[in-house]
Design an enzyme around this catalytic site. Structure first.
Site, mmCIF file in Angstrom:
data_model
loop_
_atom_site.group_PDB
_atom_site.id
_atom_site.type_symbol
_atom_site.label_atom_id
_atom_site.label_comp_id
_atom_site.label_asym_id
_atom_site.label_seq_id
_atom_site.Cartn_x
_atom_site.Cartn_y
_atom_site.Cartn_z
ATOM 1 C CG ASP A 120 -10.194 -69.394 81.757
ATOM 2 O OD1 ASP A 120 -9.545 -68.405 81.385
ATOM 3 O OD2 ASP A 120 -10.048 -69.930 82.881
ATOM 4 C CG ASP A 299 -6.824 -65.290 81.668
ATOM 5 O OD1 ASP A 299 -7.690 -66.037 81.156
ATOM 6 O OD2 ASP A 299 -6.672 -65.174 82.891
#
Length: 412
Positions: A120, A299
């Site tokens: 992530d 992201d």
């Protein structure tokens, strides 16, 4: 860009009519990654509960990172200063979302034990189920510091509280962490003594999560794994790169994989280290520029592209989208399934299109002729665009820690 002698000669036709071009060199090592997503039902309609949960998670993760930035640096994040965001409470920091994630393997401890983690770039910390974790950790591989000769108890705890009042909490340790043969020693990680229900193995196939943003948004205020690898001289280059696609997806550590992209990268500098925050030059719709000069965070932990409500409304007005506030929720829009709009994002002066397949999340309901758009409006406080898979699945993305920049290239 590095120019070799062969490249220079090829650019001088009066010296030589045709010079061989050097092949791009593959640097670093690849990790195959898999995607788990629950945003679409079996009949190809959108799972709205999962979609709303994912949007709330994206918003809350950014807010948590902004609060961590202020705690770790002693100053408000510039995006907060510009927008005068109201601070939220600790309980508003995160929502429990596991509708979409990209995961692969790492090893931790001595002797090494293998774990799967969600990679992530929107967060910075590594956590795994610990030995005190209860039934919510059932089915996950457990990290037991007492079984590792290189573990050290840091005497600190951590806690991530979710809006449903469940938590992921535990103790902080340092230990050896390895990824594709590269080893980070004395790496801070969390051993969870409690997992929220959303992290149960039936909902969350990865054992834990590995953040790949910057230290300033770390809950632990500790160096993320990749930055530790770089500082300890483990990587060929201070770069990692993602291909996120329906097949052949990978995380490349210590460089890029030229077999997965064509042409050169279009780079844009990180404007504020914390998230991978860069300037987005513009958004184009059906060949016309609709919005200019937006701040964005790149992201991999977000499936959608999420933007400020007013900006997203402007975009869908330009493409003829229908406001679905009364049927789905504020910030969501639909369009005819047989007329997917052409939308592109421009970074570093290069425009990259979003494919119809990724822009279209699915039908409103089974058999419906209306589909849901993959760009969603949400007020996160700062006027920050969160750029996730809807865009990233269309490009090869390099995260350059050494030069504090992000590069995008066309997929091969």
């Amino acid at each position: 860009m590095r120019f070799t002698l062969a490249t220079v000669i090829a650019g001088l036709p009066f010296l030589v009519s045709a010079a061989p071009q050097p092949a791009k060199q593959r640097i670093g090592t690849a990790i195959p990654i898999s995607k788990r997503s629950g945003l679409v039902n079996a009949d190809k309609s959108v799972n709205f509960d999962a979609l709303k949960s994912h949007v709330a998670s994206t918003k809350a993760k950014i807010l948590r990172g902004l609060d961590n930035f202020e705690k770790n640096t002693g100053a408000s994040h510039p995006s907060v200063v510009k927008s005068a965001r109201k601070r939220g409470s600790g309980g508003d920091a995160l929502t429990d979302d596991n509708s979409a994630l990209w995961y692969g393997t790492i090893s931790v401890g001595t002797p090494a034990k293998t774990f799967t983690v969600d990679f992530d770039t929107g967060s910075s910390d590594l956590f795994l189920p610990g030995p005190k974790c209860g039934s919510s950790c059932s089915g996950h591989a457990v990290y037991d510091p007492s079984s590792s000769s290189t573990s050290m108890d840091l005497g600190k705890t951590f806690s991530l509280q979710y809006v449903d009042e469940s938590t992921v909490s535990g103790e902080q340790y340092s230990d050896t962490v390895s990824i594709v043969g590269l080893t980070a020693t004395s790496q801070t990680l969390g051993a969870a003594s409690e997992y929220s229900s959303g992290f149960e193995s039936s909902q969350f196939p990865a054992d834990g999560l590995m953040g790949m943003a910057f230290q300033s948004v770390s809950v632990y205020n500790a160096s993320p794994v990749f930055q530790t690898l770089v500082s300890q001289g483990q990587t060929d280059e201070a770069v990692f790169a993602f291909k996120l696609a329906t097949s052949g997806s990978e995380l490349h550590i210590g460089g890029t994989n030229p077999a997965l992209y064509t042409g050169d990268f279009s780079y844009t500098d990180v404007t504020q280290e914390g998230f991978w925050q860069v300037k987005m030059d513009s958004i184009e719709a059906n060949g016309q520029i609709v919005l200019r000069n937006g701040d964005s965070a790149i992201d991999t932990g977000t499936t959608l592209v999420v933007g400020p409500l007013s900006d997203v409304a402007t975009l869908y007005k330009a493409i003829g989208g229908t406001d679905a506030s009364n049927t789905i929720g504020e910030g969501y829009y639909t369009f005819p399934c047989d007329s997917v709009p052409n939308v592109s994002l421009t970074f570093g002066g290069t425009s990259f299109p979003i494919s119809p397949e990724t822009f279209n999340l699915g039908t409103v309901s089974s058999g419906s002729s209306d589909c849901v758009g993959g760009i969603v409006g949400q007020d996160t406080g700062p006027s920050l665009w969160i750029v996730g898979d809807v865009f990233l699945a269309n490009v090869y993305t390099a995260f350059d820690v050494g030069n504090s920049r992000v590069g995008f290239a066309t997929l091969a």
